[in-house]
Design an enzyme around this catalytic site. Structure first.
Site, mmCIF file in Angstrom:
data_model
loop_
_atom_site.group_PDB
_atom_site.id
_atom_site.type_symbol
_atom_site.label_atom_id
_atom_site.label_comp_id
_atom_site.label_asym_id
_atom_site.label_seq_id
_atom_site.Cartn_x
_atom_site.Cartn_y
_atom_site.Cartn_z
ATOM 1 N N HIS A 9 0.819 -1.213 0.000
ATOM 2 C CA HIS A 9 0.000 0.000 0.000
ATOM 3 C C HIS A 9 0.855 1.266 0.000
ATOM 4 O O HIS A 9 2.036 1.250 0.374
ATOM 5 C CB HIS A 9 -0.942 0.015 1.208
ATOM 6 C CG HIS A 9 -0.220 0.027 2.526
ATOM 7 N ND1 HIS A 9 0.365 1.161 3.058
ATOM 8 C CD2 HIS A 9 0.016 -0.964 3.415
ATOM 9 C CE1 HIS A 9 0.926 0.875 4.211
ATOM 10 N NE2 HIS A 9 0.739 -0.414 4.455
ATOM 11 N N GLU A 82 -2.831 -7.210 6.833
ATOM 12 C CA GLU A 82 -1.518 -7.133 7.469
ATOM 13 C C GLU A 82 -1.465 -8.027 8.711
ATOM 14 O O GLU A 82 -2.499 -8.507 9.206
ATOM 15 C CB GLU A 82 -1.228 -5.668 7.838
ATOM 16 C CG GLU A 82 0.081 -5.393 8.576
ATOM 17 C CD GLU A 82 1.336 -5.778 7.792
ATOM 18 O OE1 GLU A 82 1.475 -6.975 7.480
ATOM 19 O OE2 GLU A 82 2.181 -4.899 7.538
#
Length: 397
Positions: A9, A82
């Site tokens: 990201h 994550e």
């Protein structure tokens, strides 16, 4: 064979505010929105049959930049999230050696063995997300897809795909924000073509270059702060806060002539009494260097959290602490359910205006205060859920 482009990201709050954001959901930064057009440019002529992302805001909005350029929609799957950091979520990295010295030392030196209470180990995260990639490769056999995930997850995946032992994970390094890896999935075989490639970013938009991450492992070299609550019973703390108040008034108004120290301390005590993190002192190791004073007593606009004072000691200005004190304020007010953060900035305080402009605050007009004319600077801090953005994303939970 399926081609998978695995992307980290764009720059997010945790990267700049120096906070542990695993599955804590946070926003992208102003720099992220400068990075994203370069990422979209990179993929503009790359054929993609589908675009996927984790359900965390920072990943799915990175994917959206690629999808928007191509007229596509982003598919969202939680398996791509994550690492879960359990009890460490949204804590400053600098507090962890104090609160959990043994675990933090393990995270730094033997991360494959570190499991925070309520969290995951990095290689378990890699296995989880890699399993999600294998499933996508089967579903899109013979096609090409892009997948946006996260730093620790990608690091764990690379350790597996490159055939490294857990002890070799340090050789994987950290990829910069928006870095790309390309894999070819062919049955049970995964061929890594390249990884940790952020060559599409100009250097001035590199997160690592900007915040002082100077080596391939992403070790931050600039100053990091932890925050302790102000203690109203401590004469030392009260003297410290008076010093910060004087510095604030000198910076904002040119002198301390308008400072009523007794009234300022009474207001500060009321804030601290209302919330245990409303008034915190930024510490670098054992040295107090900053004040984050949140006016939680002002509830005139229920959706807006009000800044009382931000102060950084003169010796520590320009060391990267500004983002960290902002991160502390956002942490407090987001936990209280606020959607916006607001600061009243003296009209002639150019330094403060530069700070708030840099971090994406918008001027919503002038307000007269006892000290004179101020600008009302406001920043959105709410993190929308996938459900709130259902028109933009396809949920595949």
């Amino acid at each position: 064979m399926t081609t998978v482009y695995l992307i980290r990201h764009a720059e997010a709050e945790g990267n700049v505010y120096r906070r542990c954001h695993g599955q804590y959901d946070s926003l992208l930064t102003e720099r992220a929105y400068q990075q994203l057009p370069y990422l979209a440019d990179r993929f503009e002529d790359v054929p993609l049959d589908a675009i996927y992302a984790s359900d965390l805001y920072r990943a799915r909005h990175t994917a959206k930049a690629i999808a928007d350029r191509k007229g596509m929609k982003v598919h969202v799957r939680p398996v791509l999230r994550e690492i879960a950091m359990g009890e460490w979520e949204d804590k400053t990295w600098a507090i962890l050696p104090r609160e959990a010295p043994e675990q933090y030392a393990k995270w730094q030196t033997r991360p494959w063995e570190c499991e925070v209470p309520g969290g995951e180990r990095v290689l378990d995260t890699g296995d989880r997300v890699l399993g999600g990639l294998r499933q996508l490769a089967r579903e899109w056999d013979g096609k090409s897809i892009a997948v946006v995930s996260h730093g620790s997850a990608i690091r764990g995946i690379l350790c597996r795909v490159l055939g490294y032992e857990p002890e070799q994970i340090g050789q994987v390094g950290w990829g910069d924000n928006t870095c790309v890896a390309k894999f070819e999935f062919d049955g049970d075989t995964i061929r890594p073509i390249y990884w940790n490639d952020a060559s599409h970013l100009p250097e001035d938009l590199s997160t690592f270059a900007k915040i002082g991450w100077t080596n391939s492992r992403g070790v931050p070299m600039s100053v990091q702060a932890w925050f302790r609550p102000y203690n109203p019973e401590s004469a030392e703390d009260r003297a410290l806060l008076i010093g910060f108040a004087r510095e604030f008034y000198r910076n904002a108004y040119g002198s301390t002539d308008m400072l009523d120290e007794d009234a300022w301390m009474a207001d500060t005590d009321a804030m601290a009494a209302k919330h245990d993190r409303a008034v915190t002192i930024g510490m670098v190791e054992d040295q107090p260097v900053a004040l984050v004073r949140m006016n939680v007593c002002d509830e005139s606009e229920p959706e807006i959290g009000k800044v009382g004072s931000f102060v950084i000691s003169e010796d520590y200005r320009g060391t990267g602490l500004s983002g960290q004190i902002l991160g502390q304020a956002i942490s407090v007010y987001r936990a209280l359910g606020k959607d916006y953060l607001c600061a009243y900035v003296a009209k002639n305080n150019a330094r403060a205006h530069g700070f708030y402009d840099k971090y994406g605050f918008h001027n919503q007009g002038e307000v007269m205060k006892p000290e004179g004319l101020h600008d009302k600077m406001v920043k959105k801090i709410k993190v929308e859920s996938v459900a709130e953005e259902s028109e933009d994303f396809i949920w595949e939970g």
